[in-house]
Design a protein around this motif. Structure first.
Motif, PDB file in Angstrom:
ATOM      1  N   ARG A  49       0.821  -1.206   0.000  1.00  0.00           N
ATOM      2  CA  ARG A  49       0.000   0.000   0.000  1.00  0.00           C
ATOM      3  C   ARG A  49       0.857   1.259   0.000  1.00  0.00           C
ATOM      4  O   ARG A  49       2.030   1.226   0.366  1.00  0.00           O
ATOM      5  CB  ARG A  49      -0.915   0.008   1.231  1.00  0.00           C
ATOM      6  CG  ARG A  49      -2.014  -1.054   1.190  1.00  0.00           C
ATOM      7  CD  ARG A  49      -2.835  -1.007   2.469  1.00  0.00           C
ATOM      8  NE  ARG A  49      -1.996  -1.273   3.638  1.00  0.00           N
ATOM      9  CZ  ARG A  49      -2.256  -0.799   4.856  1.00  0.00           C
ATOM     10  NH1 ARG A  49      -3.291  -0.001   5.053  1.00  0.00           N
ATOM     11  NH2 ARG A  49      -1.466  -1.108   5.878  1.00  0.00           N
ATOM     12  N   THR A  50       0.205   2.357  -0.376  1.00  0.00           N
ATOM     13  CA  THR A  50       0.889   3.654  -0.343  1.00  0.00           C
ATOM     14  C   THR A  50       1.116   4.101   1.093  1.00  0.00           C
ATOM     15  O   THR A  50       0.435   3.648   2.016  1.00  0.00           O
ATOM     16  CB  THR A  50       0.074   4.725  -1.098  1.00  0.00           C
ATOM     17  OG1 THR A  50       0.823   5.945  -1.135  1.00  0.00           O
ATOM     18  CG2 THR A  50      -1.259   5.012  -0.413  1.00  0.00           C
ATOM     19  N   HIS A  51       2.095   4.981   1.267  1.00  0.00           N
ATOM     20  CA  HIS A  51       2.447   5.548   2.565  1.00  0.00           C
ATOM     21  C   HIS A  51       2.816   4.455   3.574  1.00  0.00           C
ATOM     22  O   HIS A  51       2.343   4.431   4.710  1.00  0.00           O
ATOM     23  CB  HIS A  51       1.324   6.430   3.112  1.00  0.00           C
ATOM     24  CG  HIS A  51       1.121   7.687   2.308  1.00  0.00           C
ATOM     25  ND1 HIS A  51       0.546   7.670   1.054  1.00  0.00           N
ATOM     26  CD2 HIS A  51       1.431   8.978   2.581  1.00  0.00           C
ATOM     27  CE1 HIS A  51       0.494   8.909   0.582  1.00  0.00           C
ATOM     28  NE2 HIS A  51       1.038   9.726   1.480  1.00  0.00           N
ATOM     29  N   THR A  52       3.639   3.515   3.116  1.00  0.00           N
ATOM     30  CA  THR A  52       4.157   2.468   3.998  1.00  0.00           C
ATOM     31  C   THR A  52       5.683   2.460   3.932  1.00  0.00           C
ATOM     32  O   THR A  52       6.271   2.891   2.942  1.00  0.00           O
ATOM     33  CB  THR A  52       3.621   1.075   3.604  1.00  0.00           C
ATOM     34  OG1 THR A  52       3.919   0.827   2.207  1.00  0.00           O
ATOM     35  CG2 THR A  52       2.120   0.999   3.813  1.00  0.00           C
ATOM     36  N   ILE A  53       6.291   1.962   5.012  1.00  0.00           N
ATOM     37  CA  ILE A  53       7.755   1.908   5.111  1.00  0.00           C
ATOM     38  C   ILE A  53       8.176   0.459   5.313  1.00  0.00           C
ATOM     39  O   ILE A  53       7.553  -0.271   6.105  1.00  0.00           O
ATOM     40  CB  ILE A  53       8.274   2.785   6.275  1.00  0.00           C
ATOM     41  CG1 ILE A  53       7.856   4.245   6.060  1.00  0.00           C
ATOM     42  CG2 ILE A  53       9.793   2.690   6.409  1.00  0.00           C
ATOM     43  CD1 ILE A  53       8.246   5.166   7.206  1.00  0.00           C
ATOM     44  N   HIS A  54       9.249   0.071   4.633  1.00  0.00           N
ATOM     45  CA  HIS A  54       9.687  -1.321   4.656  1.00  0.00           C
ATOM     46  C   HIS A  54      11.193  -1.413   4.923  1.00  0.00           C
ATOM     47  O   HIS A  54      11.973  -0.653   4.351  1.00  0.00           O
ATOM     48  CB  HIS A  54       9.351  -1.998   3.326  1.00  0.00           C
ATOM     49  CG  HIS A  54       7.913  -1.827   2.938  1.00  0.00           C
ATOM     50  ND1 HIS A  54       6.927  -2.681   3.349  1.00  0.00           N
ATOM     51  CD2 HIS A  54       7.289  -0.857   2.196  1.00  0.00           C
ATOM     52  CE1 HIS A  54       5.758  -2.261   2.871  1.00  0.00           C
ATOM     53  NE2 HIS A  54       5.962  -1.159   2.169  1.00  0.00           N
TER      54      HIS A  54
END
Length: 469
Positions: A49-54
């Motif tokens: 999804r958008t606006h996610t950090i990995h």
């Protein structure tokens, strides 16, 4: 035309640091990043999804470049309006360049100066004045300039202009409609309401134009020249203001041969202090050049501090001071002048009263402050006096302040056209002639917000941005 390439650049300052952020933007940003990123959890980032950090590693051909955090922003909900990926890696310059080169090999192209913000403008995420405010925000180095840039980036200035333009456009449409029925001699536009609108637009434009005088100096710093005869304590005063030994101080007259400049922020307002060579008759060639520069700096300064050594306060020195102050005031009536009487710690109360009486006989209005630069007496009073010369009421009232020269020029031209329309209306000119001036006014309004633009203008604006923005 909106560029289709996916661009990449370092978004943080160049050089080594704790972390660095590398930014990708474009249709292929996520797919290019997916080719080189391996999540520690095994996720496919192209499906996230958008606006996610990995958390994961940058890997290519079995080689691990770094452990990084990868942020995903899917268009249109991103800064540029396109897919954006930001890679937060360790701040080694070697790691930065290795990752950027890897992304270039995978199909990204190096971003030009300001290209990320240019794409934000082209994709309708920002208007042109807001985009320019981004550069001002990055360059802001004091509270006042930061506050103005934030206000403009939020659209305070452009919203005001857009509202006026929309109202003018509505009347322009009615005037144009009248031209279609010229033979029937009808009026669709209420002339009294139109005249009221023109008065309101003229008032707002004049207020914005007048604000540029304040906005420009707040943005660039207010230049303050410290002048006087040799060895009266100019360099000591500069050091006292800056609270450091910035200028060389000695008992030898003419020690300062060239101008020395430094900046100081007082209550959020930036001031550029200029310590100048002492003004006197001299045969020394180098010192003469320095004295010539003193007069040049006086001309450029917004505030002039005339420093006098109270221990040498004689009839001749008073007359010389009077002549120099009157010269400046006659040539530059709007320039603020302050008479600084140094070494007040050596004066009695009677001495102070005597000096005040003598200064009161001057033909020009000026502030007078008694200080001891060496003992740092009166420095706070001097700072408060300098602040009094800056009209910061607009900042406190959150009013729109113009700081951009391009905006100022367009506002002047728009005002000129509005006054032509107003004159035409009062003179009962035909609708077709009034319509021409209205179109010109709308053009200059549109130049500010970017509704009217061209590639050359955009190139000039965004060329001044840093590459990662």
């Amino acid at each position: 035309m909106i560029p289709q390439d996916t661009i990449v650049a370092l978004a943080t300052p160049s050089g080594a640091g704790a972390i660095a952020v590398i930014r990708l933007s474009g249709k292929e940003a996520i797919s290019i990043a997916a080719e080189v990123f391996q999540s520690v959890s095994g996720k496919d980032i192209s499906k996230q999804r958008t606006h996610t950090i990995h958390l994961g590693h940058i890997v290519s051909e079995g080689k691990i470049y770094d452990q990084v955090l990868l942020s995903i922003f899917k268009g249109p909900n991103s800064y540029t309006g396109e897919h954006v990926v930001e890679i937060s890696c360790h701040g080694s310059t070697f790691i930065q360049q290795q990752i950027i080169q890897l992304l270039l090999r995978k199909g990204a192209k190096m971003a030009q100066a300001g290209e990320f913000t240019l794409r934000a403008f082209l994709n309708g995420k920002l208007d042109l004045s807001q985009a320019e405010a981004v550069a001002d925000l990055i360059a802001s180095d004091n509270e006042a300039s930061h506050q103005i840039a934030m206000q403009q980036m939020r659209g305070g200035f452009s919203n005001e202009i857009a509202k006026l333009r929309e109202e003018l456009l509505n009347f322009a449409s009615l005037i144009e409609l009248e031209l279609d029925f010229a033979e029937e001699d009808v009026e669709f536009a209420d002339r009294s309401a139109f005249h009221e609108l023109l008065n309101r637009i003229e008032f707002v434009l004049k207020r914005l134009i007048d604000s540029f005088a304040v906005g420009n100096v707040i943005k660039n710093g207010i230049p303050v020249a410290i002048v006087g005869e040799p060895n009266v304590g100019k360099s000591t005063l500069l050091n006292a203001l800056l609270n450091e030994e910035r200028a060389i101080v000695s008992d030898i007259a003419g020690t300062t041969r060239d101008t020395i400049e430094d900046e100081l922020v007082i209550n959020g307002i930036g001031f550029r202090f200029i310590d100048t060579a002492g003004i006197r008759e001299t045969k020394d060639v180098v010192e003469s050049i320095g004295i010539q520069k003193t007069f040049e700096k006086m001309e450029q300064a917004q505030v002039v501090l005339f420093l006098v050594d109270s221990s040498q306060f004689t009839a001749d020195s008073i007359e010389n001071l009077k002549i120099e102050i009157e010269k400046v005031k006659n040539k530059y009536p709007t320039k603020a002048i302050v008479a600084i009487i140094n070494k007040v710690d050596l004066l009695s109360e009677e001495d102070v009263k005597s000096i005040q009486e003598q200064l009161s006989t001057f033909d020009v209005q000026l502030s007078t402050i008694f200080i001891s630069a060496k003992q740092k007496i009166g420095i706070d009073e001097l700072k408060n006096t300098l602040l009094s010369f800056v009209n910061t009421g607009a900042l406190r009232n959150n009013e729109t302040i113009v700081t951009n020269t391009r905006h100022y020029d367009s506002l002047l031209k728009a005002l000129e056209e509005i006054q032509k329309v107003k004159w035409g209306l009062e003179s009962h000119l035909s609708s077709d002639l009034i319509a021409i001036d209205i179109r010109s006014a709308l053009h200059f309004f549109g130049e500010i917000t970017g509704e009217v633009t061209n590639d050359e203008l955009l190139g000039n604006i965004f060329a001044n941005f840093c590459i990662g923005k």
